[in-house]
Design a protein around this motif. Structure first.
Motif, PDB file in Angstrom:
ATOM      1  N   UNK A 250     -55.301   2.629 -38.511  1.00 38.57           N
ATOM      2  CA  UNK A 250     -54.371   2.637 -39.620  1.00 38.57           C
ATOM      3  C   UNK A 250     -53.025   3.151 -39.120  1.00 38.57           C
ATOM      4  N   UNK A 251     -51.988   2.918 -39.904  1.00 40.26           N
ATOM      5  CA  UNK A 251     -50.645   3.420 -39.602  1.00 40.26           C
ATOM      6  C   UNK A 251     -50.272   4.416 -40.684  1.00 40.26           C
ATOM      7  N   UNK A 252     -50.270   5.675 -40.307  1.00 39.28           N
ATOM      8  CA  UNK A 252     -49.965   6.747 -41.259  1.00 39.28           C
ATOM      9  C   UNK A 252     -49.236   7.846 -40.491  1.00 39.28           C
ATOM     10  N   UNK A 253     -47.931   7.657 -40.306  1.00 43.57           N
ATOM     11  CA  UNK A 253     -47.164   8.581 -39.484  1.00 43.57           C
ATOM     12  C   UNK A 253     -46.916   9.913 -40.176  1.00 43.57           C
TER      13      UNK A 253
ATOM     14  N   UNK B  63     -43.030   1.632 -44.671  1.00 43.32           N
ATOM     15  CA  UNK B  63     -44.257   0.838 -44.747  1.00 43.32           C
ATOM     16  C   UNK B  63     -45.408   1.480 -43.987  1.00 43.32           C
ATOM     17  N   UNK B  64     -45.126   2.404 -43.074  1.00 45.12           N
ATOM     18  CA  UNK B  64     -46.167   3.112 -42.330  1.00 45.12           C
ATOM     19  C   UNK B  64     -46.325   4.556 -42.820  1.00 45.12           C
ATOM     20  N   UNK B  65     -45.889   4.831 -44.026  1.00 47.42           N
ATOM     21  CA  UNK B  65     -46.044   6.142 -44.670  1.00 47.42           C
ATOM     22  C   UNK B  65     -45.368   7.268 -43.888  1.00 47.42           C
ATOM     23  N   UNK B  66     -44.257   6.979 -43.261  1.00 46.02           N
ATOM     24  CA  UNK B  66     -43.505   8.027 -42.582  1.00 46.02           C
ATOM     25  C   UNK B  66     -42.753   8.872 -43.595  1.00 46.02           C
TER      26      UNK B  66
ATOM     27  N   UNK C 299     -39.638  11.337 -45.108  1.00 42.30           N
ATOM     28  CA  UNK C 299     -38.193  11.079 -45.179  1.00 42.30           C
ATOM     29  C   UNK C 299     -37.452  11.426 -43.890  1.00 42.30           C
ATOM     30  N   UNK C 300     -37.802  12.548 -43.271  1.00 42.75           N
ATOM     31  CA  UNK C 300     -37.118  12.919 -42.032  1.00 42.75           C
ATOM     32  C   UNK C 300     -37.411  11.921 -40.923  1.00 42.75           C
ATOM     33  N   UNK C 301     -38.657  11.456 -40.830  1.00 37.43           N
ATOM     34  CA  UNK C 301     -39.011  10.459 -39.821  1.00 37.43           C
ATOM     35  C   UNK C 301     -38.284   9.150 -40.075  1.00 37.43           C
ATOM     36  N   UNK C 302     -38.125   8.780 -41.338  1.00 34.19           N
ATOM     37  CA  UNK C 302     -37.411   7.545 -41.676  1.00 34.19           C
ATOM     38  C   UNK C 302     -35.956   7.623 -41.215  1.00 34.19           C
ATOM     39  N   UNK C 303     -35.321   8.767 -41.432  1.00 36.95           N
ATOM     40  CA  UNK C 303     -33.921   8.918 -41.010  1.00 36.95           C
ATOM     41  C   UNK C 303     -33.790   8.852 -39.495  1.00 36.95           C
ATOM     42  N   UNK C 304     -34.707   9.507 -38.782  1.00 35.66           N
ATOM     43  CA  UNK C 304     -34.655   9.456 -37.323  1.00 35.66           C
ATOM     44  C   UNK C 304     -34.958   8.049 -36.822  1.00 35.66           C
ATOM     45  N   UNK C 305     -35.852   7.336 -37.501  1.00 39.18           N
ATOM     46  CA  UNK C 305     -36.158   5.961 -37.111  1.00 39.18           C
ATOM     47  C   UNK C 305     -34.930   5.069 -37.269  1.00 39.18           C
TER      48      UNK C 305
ATOM     49  N   UNK D 245     -52.739  12.933 -50.504  1.00 37.87           N
ATOM     50  CA  UNK D 245     -52.373  11.551 -50.874  1.00 37.87           C
ATOM     51  C   UNK D 245     -51.191  11.059 -50.045  1.00 37.87           C
ATOM     52  N   UNK D 246     -51.069   9.747 -49.969  1.00 34.58           N
ATOM     53  CA  UNK D 246     -49.956   9.149 -49.243  1.00 34.58           C
ATOM     54  C   UNK D 246     -48.629   9.523 -49.904  1.00 34.58           C
ATOM     55  N   UNK D 247     -47.572   9.618 -49.113  1.00 40.00           N
ATOM     56  CA  UNK D 247     -46.269   9.948 -49.735  1.00 40.00           C
ATOM     57  C   UNK D 247     -45.717   8.833 -50.605  1.00 40.00           C
ATOM     58  N   UNK D 248     -46.223   7.611 -50.448  1.00 45.51           N
ATOM     59  CA  UNK D 248     -45.733   6.492 -51.241  1.00 45.51           C
ATOM     60  C   UNK D 248     -46.925   5.725 -51.825  1.00 45.51           C
ATOM     61  N   UNK D 249     -46.709   5.143 -52.986  1.00 46.88           N
ATOM     62  CA  UNK D 249     -47.715   4.270 -53.571  1.00 46.88           C
ATOM     63  C   UNK D 249     -47.810   2.965 -52.775  1.00 46.88           C
TER      64      UNK D 249
END
Length: 498
Positions: A138-141, A356-359, A361-367, A175-179
């Motif tokens: 699975x992808x769950x960063x 889409x990989x449940x990263x 917010x901080x990981x999303x900004x760095x990505x 739970x996942x950070x996003x639905x």
């Protein structure tokens, strides 16, 4: 007579001169051994560097506590491998954790489908060996980052094993950070940004978004039916190709509004979404680190899932040709003219992939930063008249290089940064073009294009892996003992030449 004779003999014996001391050995006899030792010392090499432990080790940890620590380690290692961590990172994490709890003589073996931990308890006690099978991917960063933070905390402050297990269970049950609907929207937006990067019109972007939404929900349906991922990729490759065939019919019959729609943009964006989640980076990283079994498993999975997309595209293209679908494809796919807009869209693609990989917010900004850096490097390389393969390799190298620094500074998983940073560099359009040529024009033309697409994939894997290796801390001062032990396979292979 007899007595006098004896007395004479006795006197004769007494008056005999003393025995001479033994002669000292000749000087050449003392110089020869010293000369031999000096010659041997000059010729002999150093001891082997593969670090075989010959001495018996007993760390004094009782068996019950050792089993509890190893069980916790196995669960954490399984969670890391399931979320896509490389074998070296999983091994380093496991060794770091067991050493924090006092276990010294521990061996960790990671393959693609199992993890084995063995604790050697001395020459008289039986070893404690546990194996755990890894059955899902699975992808769950977000979960990956939280587990890494937990291990870092336990390495500094090893709380009781029961408390550590409670914290780990809380992370796994979190739970996942996003639905799931947000993930679907992120994949759809990702495809839309890719279409915009390919200089698509507003209608093409809208069609791409709708197509990506249908693909994501179809893959979710396949997963819920517990079908193999290979069949899901077939469905995923067939849907955008069917949309492309429908657009070809619309163009051929002069349907208003579809005269200038490019089917290749829709399919290219959809293929990028399907290929984005594959563990291409992990396969190359495991191969470089010396975990060849795991690298082979990951690489075969990437190949198999890519072939699933290929099968889906070929089936629909073949059916369309049989039913008389007009053969049309855009001769080339150009990017949007503005370089600044290209970099911005690449950053947004990486951000959408992170969501889409449940990263977090901080990981999303760095990505976003890694995606922009990777695409900017690619553009500079193309301006320097490099072909697409070396330019892609340089872009991936920059992503792998900065991911290590950004991951340490921002305390986010480096795997999430590298995977998101190379999404825009994936050869989705070239894969579709090669398959279209193979089905319509001929095998030679199609196979040549597919070979170029495969070369780009290998260049991306090699570039990001080399960047990751260079970006790692150099020397023992910046590397923990667990990391050194985990990288021992690659280091030992180099030591054979020393």
């Amino acid at each position: 007579m007899t007595g006098g004779h004896r007395e004479h003999d006795s006197q004769k014996t007494t008056d005999a001169p003393p025995l001479m001391p033994p002669k000292a050995p000749r000087a050449t006899g003392t110089r020869l051994p010293g000369l031999r030792s000096r010659i041997r010392h000059a010729v002999e090499g150093s001891p082997p560097t593969w670090g075989m432990r010959l001495q018996a080790v007993s760390d004094g940890v009782e068996e019950a506590r050792a089993r509890a620590v190893i069980d916790l380690t196995m669960r954490i290692a399984e969670a890391l491998l399931t979320t896509g961590s490389s074998a070296a990172d999983v091994t380093a994490t496991a060794l770091q954790l067991v050493r924090a709890y006092g276990l010294r003589s521990v061996h960790v073996d990671v393959t693609y489908t199992s993890i084995t931990v063995s604790h050697h308890r001395g020459a008289t006690d039986d070893p404690v060996t546990i194996m755990r099978v890894v059955s899902s991917r699975t992808s769950d960063f977000d979960r990956l980052g939280r587990i890494q933070d937990l291990v870092a905390e336990l390495a500094v402050d090893p709380v009781p094993v029961e408390e550590a297990r409670r914290r780990f269970t809380a992370i796994m049950q979190r739970p996942h950070p996003y639905r799931r609907a947000v993930v679907t929207a992120a994949n759809a937006v990702l495809a839309g940004f890719v279409a915009a990067l390919l200089n698509g019109t507003l209608l093409e972007i809208c069609i791409t978004v709708v197509t990506a939404t249908v693909i994501d929900r179809s893959l979710l349906w396949v997963f819920q039916r517990r079908l193999a991922a290979f069949f899901g990729q077939i469905v995923g490759g067939a849907i955008p190709t069917a949309v492309a065939v429908a657009l070809m019919y619309a163009r051929a019959h002069h349907v208003p509004g579809f005269a200038e729609v490019s089917p290749s943009i829709v399919v290219t964006a959809a293929i990028v979404v399907l290929l984005a989640g594959l563990q291409l980076v992990g396969a190359a990283q495991d191969a470089i680190d010396g975990y060849y079994v795991t690298a082979t498993g990951r690489a075969f999975e990437v190949l198999l899932l890519t072939l699933g997309v290929v099968v889906g595209i070929l089936v629909v293209l073949g059916a369309g040709a049989r039913w008389g679908a007009p053969g049309y494809i855009a001769p080339s796919t150009a990017f949007t003219p503005s370089v600044a807009v290209q970099i911005m869209l690449a950053a947004l693609v990486s951000a959408a992939f992170g969501i889409s990989t449940y990263a977090g917010p901080r990981t999303v900004l760095v990505s976003m930063a890694s995606g922009a850096i990777g695409w900017a490097t690619y553009v500079v390389a193309t301006f320097a008249s490099l072909s697409v393969v070396p330019a892609s390799a340089l872009g991936a190298f920059s992503v792998g290089l900065v991911a290590q620094a950004l991951g340490r500074i921002c305390r986010v998983p480096a795997l999430a940064i590298t995977t998101a940073g190379i999404v825009t560099l994936l050869p989705g359009g070239m894969v579709y073009r090669g398959l279209y040529d193979y089905a319509g024009i001929g095998a030679d033309s199609g196979l040549g294009t597919l070979a170029t697409a495969a070369s780009i994939g290998l260049a991306l894997a090699a570039g990001v892996s080399l960047g990751t290796y260079v970006g790692r801390p150099v020397g023992e001062a910046g590397r923990s003992r667990a990391q050194t032990a985990a990288l021992g396979r690659a280091l030992s292979s180099r030591s054979r030449a020393e």
